[in-house]
Enzyme design. Structure first.
Site, PDB file in Angstrom:
ATOM      1  N   SER A  40       0.804  -1.225   0.000  1.00 44.76           N
ATOM      2  CA  SER A  40       0.000   0.000   0.000  1.00 44.76           C
ATOM      3  C   SER A  40       0.837   1.276   0.000  1.00 44.76           C
ATOM      4  CB  SER A  40      -0.948   0.017   1.198  1.00 44.76           C
ATOM      5  OG  SER A  40      -0.240   0.201   2.401  1.00 44.76           O
ATOM      6  N   LYS A  95       0.711   4.822   6.746  1.00 47.69           N
ATOM      7  CA  LYS A  95       0.218   5.605   5.605  1.00 47.69           C
ATOM      8  C   LYS A  95       0.878   6.979   5.646  1.00 47.69           C
ATOM      9  CE  LYS A  95      -2.890   2.428   4.621  1.00 47.69           C
ATOM     10  NZ  LYS A  95      -2.492   1.393   3.726  1.00 47.69           N
TER      11      LYS A  95
END
Length: 190
Positions: A40, A95
């Site tokens: 990701s 993230k």
């Protein structure tokens, strides 16, 4: 002779206990190692990268309490953050921080807009896709107080704030600093 042997054993035990306590304190409050499980955050972080996360920069949390030490600085846009996943407190996620408390975030034409202004920073110079309930085309999201909006660098393959919403400030664990393994990928994380 037996007292000498006992004192040597005692010295070893004391040294091991002190080393273990010191390691626990450092891991809990200063720096912790993490392994990247998914793609990701490609190409910034690859699956299997081992990273070090600075835990004191945002104010390290004291385990089993709600107390946090004072922060060195507030989280900033572009920081790569490790946090407790809001939908499953047993999981840690990583993230990139995009939206700060009180800002509006919108993904339009593959670009991020903050308070109706395009985010023209090299860090965010990649396409972002409209996905999830919080990332729909034409939907402007207001980031609540004490929360953050985060996105994976690999927008096409990332479960992030577009799908599940915001990261409460209390869930932040730290700022990813450096990739330390594998050797060919050793570098600071930007």
């Amino acid at each position: 002779m037996s007292t000498r042997k006992k004192s040597v054993i005692r010295e070893w035990v004391e040294s091991i206990v002190v080393a273990l306590l010191l390691a626990m304190v450092i891991r809990t409050f200063v720096v912790q190692a993490f392994k990247i499980p998914t793609g990701s955050m490609r190409t910034t972080l690859l699956e299997g990268d081992l990273i070090l996360v600075n835990k004191f920069i945002y104010g390290a949390k004291v385990p089993l309490t709600n107390f946090r030490f004072p922060a060195v600085r507030k989280p900033q846009r572009g920081d790569v953050v490790v946090f407790i996943y809001p939908q499953d407190p047993k999981k840690d996620f990583i993230k990139r921080l995009v939206g700060l408390p009180g800002e509006s975030v919108e993904i339009r034409n593959s670009k991020i807009y903050i308070n109706d202004q395009p985010l023209d920073v090299a860090t965010f110079n990649r396409p972002y896709y409209n996905r999830g309930d919080f990332g729909l085309e034409g939907r402007k999201i207001l980031v609540p107080k004490d929360s953050y909006f985060v996105l994976g660098d690999n927008s096409e393959n990332s479960q992030d704030s577009r799908f599940w919403g915001y990261v409460p400030a209390k869930n932040l664990l730290g700022n990813a600093m450096v990739i330390y393994w594998p050797p060919q990928r050793i570098r600071l994380i930007k």
